[in-house]
Scaffold this motif. Structure first.
Motif, PDB file in Angstrom:
ATOM      1  N   THR A 319       4.412 -13.571   5.007  1.00 52.45           N
ATOM      2  CA  THR A 319       5.749 -13.443   4.423  1.00 52.45           C
ATOM      3  C   THR A 319       6.025 -12.068   3.830  1.00 52.45           C
ATOM      4  OG1 THR A 319       5.011 -14.206   2.231  1.00 52.45           O
ATOM      5  CG2 THR A 319       5.730 -15.888   3.819  1.00 52.45           C
ATOM      6  N   PHE A 320       4.980 -11.349   3.482  1.00 52.39           N
ATOM      7  CA  PHE A 320       5.130 -10.084   2.742  1.00 52.39           C
ATOM      8  C   PHE A 320       4.117  -9.107   3.310  1.00 52.39           C
ATOM      9  CE2 PHE A 320       5.586  -7.130  -0.626  1.00 52.39           C
ATOM     10  CZ  PHE A 320       6.573  -7.544  -1.514  1.00 52.39           C
ATOM     11  N   LEU A 321       4.576  -7.937   3.742  1.00 46.52           N
ATOM     12  CA  LEU A 321       3.689  -6.996   4.417  1.00 46.52           C
ATOM     13  C   LEU A 321       3.609  -5.677   3.662  1.00 46.52           C
ATOM     14  CD1 LEU A 321       1.924  -6.303   6.865  1.00 46.52           C
ATOM     15  CD2 LEU A 321       4.007  -5.599   8.075  1.00 46.52           C
ATOM     16  N   TYR A 322       2.402  -5.351   3.199  1.00 47.36           N
ATOM     17  CA  TYR A 322       2.122  -4.027   2.635  1.00 47.36           C
ATOM     18  C   TYR A 322       1.492  -3.191   3.741  1.00 47.36           C
ATOM     19  CZ  TYR A 322       2.808  -5.721  -2.160  1.00 47.36           C
ATOM     20  OH  TYR A 322       3.334  -6.227  -3.331  1.00 47.36           O
ATOM     21  N   CYS A 323       1.972  -1.959   3.897  1.00 41.80           N
ATOM     22  CA  CYS A 323       1.447  -1.158   4.993  1.00 41.80           C
ATOM     23  C   CYS A 323       1.526   0.330   4.669  1.00 41.80           C
ATOM     24  CB  CYS A 323       2.208  -1.454   6.281  1.00 41.80           C
ATOM     25  SG  CYS A 323       3.974  -1.156   6.164  1.00 41.80           S
ATOM     26  N   VAL A 324       1.107   1.126   5.621  1.00 42.13           N
ATOM     27  CA  VAL A 324       1.194   2.583   5.564  1.00 42.13           C
ATOM     28  C   VAL A 324       1.988   3.023   6.788  1.00 42.13           C
ATOM     29  CG1 VAL A 324      -0.889   2.982   4.206  1.00 42.13           C
ATOM     30  CG2 VAL A 324      -1.070   2.703   6.680  1.00 42.13           C
ATOM     31  N   PRO A 325       2.504   4.265   6.821  1.00 41.87           N
ATOM     32  CA  PRO A 325       3.345   4.693   7.936  1.00 41.87           C
ATOM     33  C   PRO A 325       2.799   4.418   9.338  1.00 41.87           C
ATOM     34  CG  PRO A 325       3.545   6.268   6.166  1.00 41.87           C
ATOM     35  CD  PRO A 325       2.499   5.273   5.720  1.00 41.87           C
ATOM     36  N   PRO A 326       1.497   4.651   9.614  1.00 41.26           N
ATOM     37  CA  PRO A 326       1.019   4.364  10.978  1.00 41.26           C
ATOM     38  C   PRO A 326       1.234   2.909  11.412  1.00 41.26           C
ATOM     39  CG  PRO A 326      -0.564   5.737   9.823  1.00 41.26           C
ATOM     40  CD  PRO A 326       0.440   5.294   8.803  1.00 41.26           C
ATOM     41  N   ILE A 327       1.187   1.978  10.466  1.00 42.90           N
ATOM     42  CA  ILE A 327       1.407   0.575  10.824  1.00 42.90           C
ATOM     43  C   ILE A 327       2.885   0.331  11.127  1.00 42.90           C
ATOM     44  CG2 ILE A 327       1.318  -1.808   9.979  1.00 42.90           C
ATOM     45  CD1 ILE A 327      -1.223  -1.106   8.499  1.00 42.90           C
ATOM     46  N   VAL A 328       3.767   0.955  10.341  1.00 36.33           N
ATOM     47  CA  VAL A 328       5.199   0.843  10.631  1.00 36.33           C
ATOM     48  C   VAL A 328       5.498   1.412  12.021  1.00 36.33           C
ATOM     49  CG1 VAL A 328       7.521   1.527   9.930  1.00 36.33           C
ATOM     50  CG2 VAL A 328       5.817   0.952   8.188  1.00 36.33           C
ATOM     51  N   GLU A 343       8.350 -13.257  12.106  1.00 35.52           N
ATOM     52  CA  GLU A 343       9.283 -14.368  11.916  1.00 35.52           C
ATOM     53  C   GLU A 343       9.450 -14.784  10.461  1.00 35.52           C
ATOM     54  OE1 GLU A 343      10.048 -18.936  13.525  1.00 35.52           O
ATOM     55  OE2 GLU A 343       8.321 -17.773  14.229  1.00 35.52           O
ATOM     56  N   TYR A 344       8.368 -14.760   9.673  1.00 34.64           N
ATOM     57  CA  TYR A 344       8.445 -15.235   8.285  1.00 34.64           C
ATOM     58  C   TYR A 344       8.468 -14.091   7.266  1.00 34.64           C
ATOM     59  CZ  TYR A 344       7.387 -19.749  10.388  1.00 34.64           C
ATOM     60  OH  TYR A 344       7.442 -20.889  11.151  1.00 34.64           O
ATOM     61  N   ILE A 345       8.386 -12.853   7.736  1.00 32.25           N
ATOM     62  CA  ILE A 345       8.370 -11.699   6.830  1.00 32.25           C
ATOM     63  C   ILE A 345       9.738 -11.519   6.178  1.00 32.25           C
ATOM     64  CG2 ILE A 345       8.156  -9.180   6.692  1.00 32.25           C
ATOM     65  CD1 ILE A 345       5.498 -10.372   7.180  1.00 32.25           C
ATOM     66  N   HIS A 346       9.747 -11.364   4.856  1.00 25.88           N
ATOM     67  CA  HIS A 346      11.005 -11.070   4.171  1.00 25.88           C
ATOM     68  C   HIS A 346      10.991  -9.706   3.491  1.00 25.88           C
ATOM     69  CE1 HIS A 346       9.369 -11.854   0.133  1.00 25.88           C
ATOM     70  NE2 HIS A 346       8.848 -12.973   0.604  1.00 25.88           N
ATOM     71  N   THR A 347       9.792  -9.097   3.315  1.00 29.29           N
ATOM     72  CA  THR A 347       9.721  -7.788   2.676  1.00 29.29           C
ATOM     73  C   THR A 347       8.583  -6.971   3.278  1.00 29.29           C
ATOM     74  OG1 THR A 347      10.522  -8.694   0.578  1.00 29.29           O
ATOM     75  CG2 THR A 347       9.447  -6.546   0.486  1.00 29.29           C
ATOM     76  N   ILE A 348       8.866  -5.700   3.550  1.00 35.09           N
ATOM     77  CA  ILE A 348       7.846  -4.741   3.985  1.00 35.09           C
ATOM     78  C   ILE A 348       7.832  -3.602   2.973  1.00 35.09           C
ATOM     79  CG2 ILE A 348       7.103  -3.129   5.782  1.00 35.09           C
ATOM     80  CD1 ILE A 348       8.626  -4.850   7.814  1.00 35.09           C
ATOM     81  N   VAL A 349       6.653  -3.286   2.460  1.00 30.62           N
ATOM     82  CA  VAL A 349       6.489  -2.169   1.529  1.00 30.62           C
ATOM     83  C   VAL A 349       5.537  -1.156   2.148  1.00 30.62           C
ATOM     84  CG1 VAL A 349       5.702  -1.442  -0.755  1.00 30.62           C
ATOM     85  CG2 VAL A 349       6.880  -3.623  -0.501  1.00 30.62           C
ATOM     86  N   SER A 350       5.966   0.102   2.211  1.00 28.09           N
ATOM     87  CA  SER A 350       5.116   1.161   2.756  1.00 28.09           C
ATOM     88  C   SER A 350       4.786   2.160   1.667  1.00 28.09           C
ATOM     89  CB  SER A 350       5.817   1.870   3.911  1.00 28.09           C
ATOM     90  OG  SER A 350       5.005   2.904   4.444  1.00 28.09           O
ATOM     91  N   GLY A 351       3.563   2.685   1.716  1.00 30.08           N
ATOM     92  CA  GLY A 351       3.141   3.671   0.734  1.00 30.08           C
ATOM     93  C   GLY A 351       2.032   4.545   1.285  1.00 30.08           C
ATOM     94  N   ALA A 352       1.449   5.369   0.410  1.00 25.88           N
ATOM     95  CA  ALA A 352       0.321   6.263   0.705  1.00 25.88           C
ATOM     96  C   ALA A 352       0.728   7.564   1.367  1.00 25.88           C
ATOM     97  CB  ALA A 352      -0.765   5.571   1.537  1.00 25.88           C
ATOM     98  N   ALA A 353       1.827   7.566   2.105  1.00 26.95           N
ATOM     99  CA  ALA A 353       2.331   8.787   2.749  1.00 26.95           C
ATOM    100  C   ALA A 353       3.813   8.587   3.019  1.00 26.95           C
ATOM    101  CB  ALA A 353       1.575   9.070   4.039  1.00 26.95           C
TER     102      ALA A 353
END
Length: 578
Positions: A319-328, A343-353
């Motif tokens: 439901t909630f995805l934390y990632c870094v730019p390469p994953i995006v 399908e169930y993701i409601h928020t994506i947060v990117s950081g580190a770069a």
């Protein structure tokens, strides 16, 4: 379209279900308070933030504080093997681990090195060590023997917790620099055998059940963990983070993310695939500890393999995805990725770069995603501030947003050292708050370089703010190369390159890379009458550094490295010329 509408109804129902339950008022994000520039007692001009409250408790106690509301919900699960722990089981296990570690002779305040990929037991090892009154130094499990040895020595590690997959390298490093009696504890990750003479991790839990409870004299301002970071310059340094640092930053993030995060109830639990490495402060405190504290289910992925990652996303109903730019970028460009994975993701947060707006747009356009269905947010932080300092609210993808509640910010002119109060003007970003590190381990000189007497942290990053007080990072004063969110100090690579018998001098810079953000590029001055090729240099470095430190930017041979009168490498000239 029907799928989007249905998911919108699902999300609305979850929000309504959560809203009828009282949510701690201290967590409420008071976004209505506009950012202001105010004058401090010492004449400094800084960007105000909302106050934040947090309990003065140790990290492990804070994590388990509310689990009576969801004891049987799954807390930790391995996305590969399926091994899992409920919140009640995880809390008990960490208590047992703490008892066993004390029972084998470790003393309160000793440092344990945690060297393992993302497994549920890795988290138990961290929290169990804290419950025993110890300090944890998390280490990159893919370090070489030399890299591991350096950190073990600098941290003065008294015991090791590792996993079978990296046990041979970790054992070699341990034998190279620590006492033969050093407890060597191994998580059985089913990938290989456990070295003879080591302690099976599961035994800590089994034995601890029959041991009496222990007490510690550790207090809120004692050091909890010492991750290593290159800081603003130079070689890696141990960052001393206290229990206060970690707990306060968790609450700071929660205060500004509570509109994105749905609390755990009998009918809903956030499911977070945990691909970001636990040894990195973002993965450790920015994701795992902060979400466990509020009842999320963490599904661990020890290594990024596209098919495995996507399989976990779909099967776990993340439901909630934390990632870094390469994953995006992977999600937006790979043909393997389908809408069913999100399908169930409601928020994506990117950081580190930093991530450009065009990169986010590409992902949203690929699946025709409604930004009201999946919200994207970008954050900014560093190890020295326990993970997070700024979060963007989903409206300006290229911005890092505003300073978190509880985090004060300043922009300082590099030349005049005067505070900047004009939108659009660049300066060095300074931050202050309860999340700022205690200092660098056994390195007072480096600490004084980045921490002022009144505890402002000089980040070394160049930024400006706009008319809405949203901040944008434009560059770095520091010379670090940021590869996939990892900091690579040029000085470390240069020292290794100069150790080559046929190399007289070397310089390393970071160059832009579409997938990794930046990659190292080397400039080599060969010894007289010697002949080297690019492959010779790259192969020389392969055995000495981790994969993200490899010279993927290439190698250039020069007659001379450009330097100023003081002998400092002119990196800007190298970047401009090459």
């Amino acid at each position: 379209m029907a799928t989007h509408v249905f998911r919108g109804i699902q999300r609305l129902n979850r929000v309504l279900d959560a809203s009828i339950r009282a949510f701690n008022s201290t967590l409420k994000c008071t976004a209505s308070l506009q950012t202001k520039i105010v004058k401090g007692s010492n004449g400094e001009k800084f960007f105000l933030s909302n106050d934040i409250s947090y309990p003065e408790t140790l990290v492990h106690e804070f994590i388990w504080n509310n689990i009576e509301n969801y004891p049987d919900h799954v807390a930790l699960e391995c996305g590969i093997s399926g091994k899992k722990y409920t919140f009640a089981q995880a809390k008990d296990a960490t208590n047992y681990i703490g008892r066993s570690l004390r029972n084998i002779g470790l003393k309160e305040g000793d440092v344990l090195a945690l060297v393992a990929p993302n497994f549920p037991d890795t988290v138990l090892g961290f929290l169990g060590s804290l419950s025993g009154g110890f300090i944890v130094t998390p280490m990159n499990p893919y370090y070489t023997v030399d890299e591991m040895s350096k950190q073990l020595l600098r941290a003065n590690a008294k015991a090791i917790i590792t996993s079978a997959s990296v046990a041979s390298t970790t054992l070699a490093a341990t034998r190279a620099c620590l006492s033969p009696e050093t407890p060597f504890i191994v998580i059985d990750d089913k990938t290989g055998s456990i070295p003879e003479g080591s302690i099976p991790f599961d035994d800590l839990i089994k034995r601890g059940k029959s041991l009496p409870p222990i007490s510690t004299s550790r207090i809120f301002d004692d050091i909890a963990t010492v991750p290593f970071s290159s800081g603003t310059t130079g070689l890696p340094k141990g960052v001393m983070l206290t229990h206060r640092n970690l707990v306060s930053n968790i609450m700071m993030c929660q205060s500004c993310l509570d509109d994105s995060y749905i609390p755990t109830t009998s009918t809903h639990q956030e499911v977070i695939p945990t691909i970001l490495p636990f040894f990195h402060i973002y993965g450790l405190n920015g994701v795992v500890l902060s979400r466990l504290a509020f009842g999320a289910k963490m599904v661990f992925i020890p290594k990024f393999v596209p098919e495995t990652f996507l399989d976990v996303l779909q099967k776990s109903k993340a439901t909630f995805l934390y990632c870094v730019p390469p994953i995006v970028l992977f999600l937006s460009s790979s043909s393997l990725v389908k809408m069913q994975h999100l399908e169930y993701i409601h928020t994506i947060v990117s950081g580190a770069a930093p991530l450009a707006k065009s990169d986010v747009d590409k992902l949203f356009n690929k699946f025709n995603i409604d930004p009201n269905i999946i919200k994207f947010r970008q954050g900014y932080g560093l190890t020295e501030c326990s993970s997070v300092a700024f979060v963007e609210d989903g409206k300006k993808f290229s911005s890092i947003g505003k300073n978190l509640d509880g985090c004060l910010a300043r922009l300082v002119n590099i030349e005049t050292q005067q505070d900047i109060v004009t939108p659009g003007e660049n300066g060095e970003l300074w931050i202050k708050g309860p999340h700022i590190m205690k200092g660098y381990l056994n390195d007072e000189a480096s600490t004084k370089e980045v921490l002022t007497e009144d505890k402002w942290l000089k980040t070394g990053d160049i930024a400006y703010f706009d008319e809405d007080y949203d901040f944008f990072i434009t560059g770095r004063m520091k010379e670090l190369i940021k590869v996939k969110g990892f900091q690579v100090p040029p000085a470390e690579l240069e020292a290794l390159l100069r150790a080559h018998p046929d190399v007289d001098d070397a310089a390393v810079i970071g160059i832009p890379h579409a997938k990794y953000g930046e990659v190292p590029k080397a400039f080599i001055v060969m010894s007289k009458d010697k002949k080297l090729t690019e492959d010779d240099i790259k192969n020389f470095m392969k055995e000495k550094v981790s994969h993200y430190k490899q010279l993927k930017g290439g190698v250039v041979f020069l007659d001379e490295i450009p330097k100023n009168a003081a002998g400092k490498i002119l990196r800007l000239k190298l970047k401009n010329d090459y």
